[in-house]
Scaffold this motif. Structure first.
Motif, PDB file in Angstrom:
ATOM      1  N   TYR A   1      19.497   8.289  49.362  1.00 34.85           N
ATOM      2  CA  TYR A   1      19.660   8.623  47.952  1.00 34.85           C
ATOM      3  C   TYR A   1      18.369   9.181  47.386  1.00 34.85           C
ATOM      4  N   ARG A   2      18.499   9.996  46.355  1.00 34.53           N
ATOM      5  CA  ARG A   2      17.341  10.393  45.562  1.00 34.53           C
ATOM      6  C   ARG A   2      17.014   9.229  44.642  1.00 34.53           C
ATOM      7  N   VAL A   3      15.755   9.088  44.300  1.00 34.59           N
ATOM      8  CA  VAL A   3      15.327   7.954  43.482  1.00 34.59           C
ATOM      9  C   VAL A   3      16.069   7.897  42.146  1.00 34.59           C
ATOM     10  N   GLU A   4      16.391   9.035  41.567  1.00 36.62           N
ATOM     11  CA  GLU A   4      17.104   9.010  40.289  1.00 36.62           C
ATOM     12  C   GLU A   4      18.539   8.492  40.437  1.00 36.62           C
ATOM     13  N   ASN A   5      19.041   8.414  41.659  1.00 35.64           N
ATOM     14  CA  ASN A   5      20.377   7.886  41.940  1.00 35.64           C
ATOM     15  C   ASN A   5      20.327   6.503  42.587  1.00 35.64           C
ATOM     16  N   ILE A   6      19.271   5.771  42.308  1.00 36.07           N
ATOM     17  CA  ILE A   6      19.074   4.470  42.954  1.00 36.07           C
ATOM     18  C   ILE A   6      20.250   3.524  42.739  1.00 36.07           C
ATOM     19  N   TYR A   7      20.856   3.563  41.563  1.00 29.12           N
ATOM     20  CA  TYR A   7      21.955   2.628  41.284  1.00 29.12           C
ATOM     21  C   TYR A   7      23.198   2.953  42.095  1.00 29.12           C
ATOM     22  N   ASP A   8      23.375   4.212  42.487  1.00 27.78           N
ATOM     23  CA  ASP A   8      24.475   4.559  43.398  1.00 27.78           C
ATOM     24  C   ASP A   8      24.311   3.805  44.708  1.00 27.78           C
ATOM     25  N   GLY A   9      23.078   3.748  45.206  1.00 30.56           N
ATOM     26  CA  GLY A   9      22.810   3.028  46.444  1.00 30.56           C
ATOM     27  C   GLY A   9      22.919   1.527  46.271  1.00 30.56           C
ATOM     28  N   LEU A  10      22.318   1.014  45.214  1.00 34.06           N
ATOM     29  CA  LEU A  10      22.340  -0.431  44.983  1.00 34.06           C
ATOM     30  C   LEU A  10      23.768  -0.960  44.791  1.00 34.06           C
ATOM     31  N   TYR A  11      24.643  -0.125  44.242  1.00 34.08           N
ATOM     32  CA  TYR A  11      26.021  -0.567  43.997  1.00 34.08           C
ATOM     33  C   TYR A  11      26.742  -0.933  45.294  1.00 34.08           C
ATOM     34  N   HIS A  12      26.273  -0.421  46.407  1.00 33.24           N
ATOM     35  CA  HIS A  12      26.879  -0.765  47.701  1.00 33.24           C
ATOM     36  C   HIS A  12      26.685  -2.233  48.050  1.00 33.24           C
TER      37      HIS A  12
ATOM     38  N   ILE B   1      10.947 -12.242  47.736  1.00 34.63           N
ATOM     39  CA  ILE B   1      11.727 -13.475  47.805  1.00 34.63           C
ATOM     40  C   ILE B   1      12.159 -13.912  46.413  1.00 34.63           C
ATOM     41  N   ASN B   2      13.457 -13.989  46.256  1.00 32.05           N
ATOM     42  CA  ASN B   2      14.104 -14.550  45.076  1.00 32.05           C
ATOM     43  C   ASN B   2      15.524 -14.857  45.539  1.00 32.05           C
ATOM     44  N   GLN B   3      15.779 -16.102  45.872  1.00 29.87           N
ATOM     45  CA  GLN B   3      17.069 -16.515  46.438  1.00 29.87           C
ATOM     46  C   GLN B   3      18.249 -16.203  45.522  1.00 29.87           C
ATOM     47  N   GLU B   4      17.995 -16.069  44.237  1.00 27.86           N
ATOM     48  CA  GLU B   4      19.076 -15.843  43.278  1.00 27.86           C
ATOM     49  C   GLU B   4      19.409 -14.361  43.088  1.00 27.86           C
ATOM     50  N   PHE B   5      18.479 -13.468  43.427  1.00 26.06           N
ATOM     51  CA  PHE B   5      18.653 -12.049  43.108  1.00 26.06           C
ATOM     52  C   PHE B   5      19.893 -11.450  43.761  1.00 26.06           C
ATOM     53  N   ILE B   6      20.130 -11.716  45.009  1.00 25.40           N
ATOM     54  CA  ILE B   6      21.276 -11.105  45.703  1.00 25.40           C
ATOM     55  C   ILE B   6      22.589 -11.527  45.035  1.00 25.40           C
ATOM     56  N   GLY B   7      22.601 -12.705  44.410  1.00 28.09           N
ATOM     57  CA  GLY B   7      23.786 -13.172  43.690  1.00 28.09           C
ATOM     58  C   GLY B   7      24.107 -12.327  42.466  1.00 28.09           C
ATOM     59  N   GLU B   8      23.106 -11.632  41.925  1.00 30.12           N
ATOM     60  CA  GLU B   8      23.350 -10.750  40.781  1.00 30.12           C
ATOM     61  C   GLU B   8      24.335  -9.641  41.138  1.00 30.12           C
ATOM     62  N   PHE B   9      24.366  -9.260  42.403  1.00 32.10           N
ATOM     63  CA  PHE B   9      25.286  -8.206  42.842  1.00 32.10           C
ATOM     64  C   PHE B   9      26.741  -8.675  42.786  1.00 32.10           C
ATOM     65  N   ASP B  10      26.962  -9.994  42.835  1.00 32.56           N
ATOM     66  CA  ASP B  10      28.317 -10.541  42.707  1.00 32.56           C
ATOM     67  C   ASP B  10      28.841 -10.413  41.282  1.00 32.56           C
ATOM     68  N   GLU B  11      27.946 -10.162  40.342  1.00 29.65           N
ATOM     69  CA  GLU B  11      28.320 -10.014  38.935  1.00 29.65           C
ATOM     70  C   GLU B  11      28.457  -8.539  38.523  1.00 29.65           C
ATOM     71  N   TRP B  12      28.267  -7.627  39.467  1.00 26.43           N
ATOM     72  CA  TRP B  12      28.300  -6.196  39.172  1.00 26.43           C
ATOM     73  C   TRP B  12      29.668  -5.639  39.535  1.00 26.43           C
ATOM     74  N   PHE B  13      30.592  -5.689  38.591  1.00 27.07           N
ATOM     75  CA  PHE B  13      31.968  -5.255  38.844  1.00 27.07           C
ATOM     76  C   PHE B  13      32.184  -3.784  38.526  1.00 27.07           C
ATOM     77  N   GLU B  14      31.661  -3.336  37.399  1.00 30.49           N
ATOM     78  CA  GLU B  14      31.822  -1.959  36.963  1.00 30.49           C
ATOM     79  C   GLU B  14      30.498  -1.228  37.140  1.00 30.49           C
ATOM     80  N   PHE B  15      30.549  -0.041  37.714  1.00 31.25           N
ATOM     81  CA  PHE B  15      29.320   0.700  38.002  1.00 31.25           C
ATOM     82  C   PHE B  15      28.436   0.854  36.766  1.00 31.25           C
ATOM     83  N   ASP B  16      29.042   1.148  35.631  1.00 28.82           N
ATOM     84  CA  ASP B  16      28.272   1.408  34.407  1.00 28.82           C
ATOM     85  C   ASP B  16      27.783   0.148  33.702  1.00 28.82           C
TER      86      ASP B  16
END
Length: 184
Positions: free
Chosen positions: A155-166, A93-108
């Motif tokens: 996803y493989r664990v080393e590619n976690i950010y590929d999954g999270l970017y969704h 639980i962290n109500q603010e965490f999901i909002g961080e994804f709104d700030e992720w515009f560029e994959f890198d």
């Protein structure tokens, strides 16, 4: 606008790329929200106690999550996500965490809280005998499951950010993003 899809399941569950399937984009009336802005980790492990003793301080200190063990999680939430749950489940639980994804515009350009979350997941998998780990990111879950637009990816664990970017607003894969991780 349609994008390539691998497979569409009931309840608008999507594997891979998907269309703008949110009910509001289709002009439909939206269902009531059952819960929102939360995250779940669900996993298979021989020694759940060992995993929990490692997981609790890892996420509570570095990502500012309150960790709820399975017995503390609402039955309605568990029931709603049941088809994605493994043997052991915790809610982060962290109500603010999901909002961080709104700030992720560029994959890198991964926002620091998401980067820390990914590192914590990698460390959790590497240091524990976890056979399978699934991350469930919930922007909102509708009272009627059929109204949910759910992305499911492996996803493989080393590619976690590929999954999270969704879960980012750029990709916007659904109101619930399910990321199943496996070791290399």
């Amino acid at each position: 606008m349609y994008q390539q899809t691998e497979q569409v399941y009931t309840h608008n569950i999507i594997l891979g790329w998907q269309s703008l399937g949110h009910p509001s984009f289709r002009g439909e009336v939206m269902a009531d929200v059952l819960f929102d802005c939360t995250q779940f980790l669900t996993f298979e492990a021989n020694e759940c106690g060992d995993v929990l003793s490692f997981l609790l301080p890892l996420f509570e200190k570095s990502n500012d999550f309150k960790v709820l063990q399975e017995r503390e999680i609402s039955e309605r939430r568990m029931s709603h996500l049941n088809e994605f749950l493994n043997r052991h489940t915790v809610e982060l639980i962290n109500q603010e965490f999901i909002g961080e994804f709104d700030e992720w515009f560029e994959f890198d350009e991964i926002p620091q809280p998401i980067q820390q979350f990914g590192q914590n997941i990698k460390e959790l998998i590497e240091r524990n005998s976890i056979e399978q780990l699934t991350i469930i990111l919930v922007r909102h879950a509708y009272d009627e499951k059929a109204a949910d637009n759910i992305f499911v990816g492996d996803y493989r664990v080393e590619n976690i950010y590929d999954g999270l970017y969704h879960a980012s607003c750029f990709v916007n894969s659904g109101n619930i993003v399910v990321i199943r991780l496996r070791k290399s």
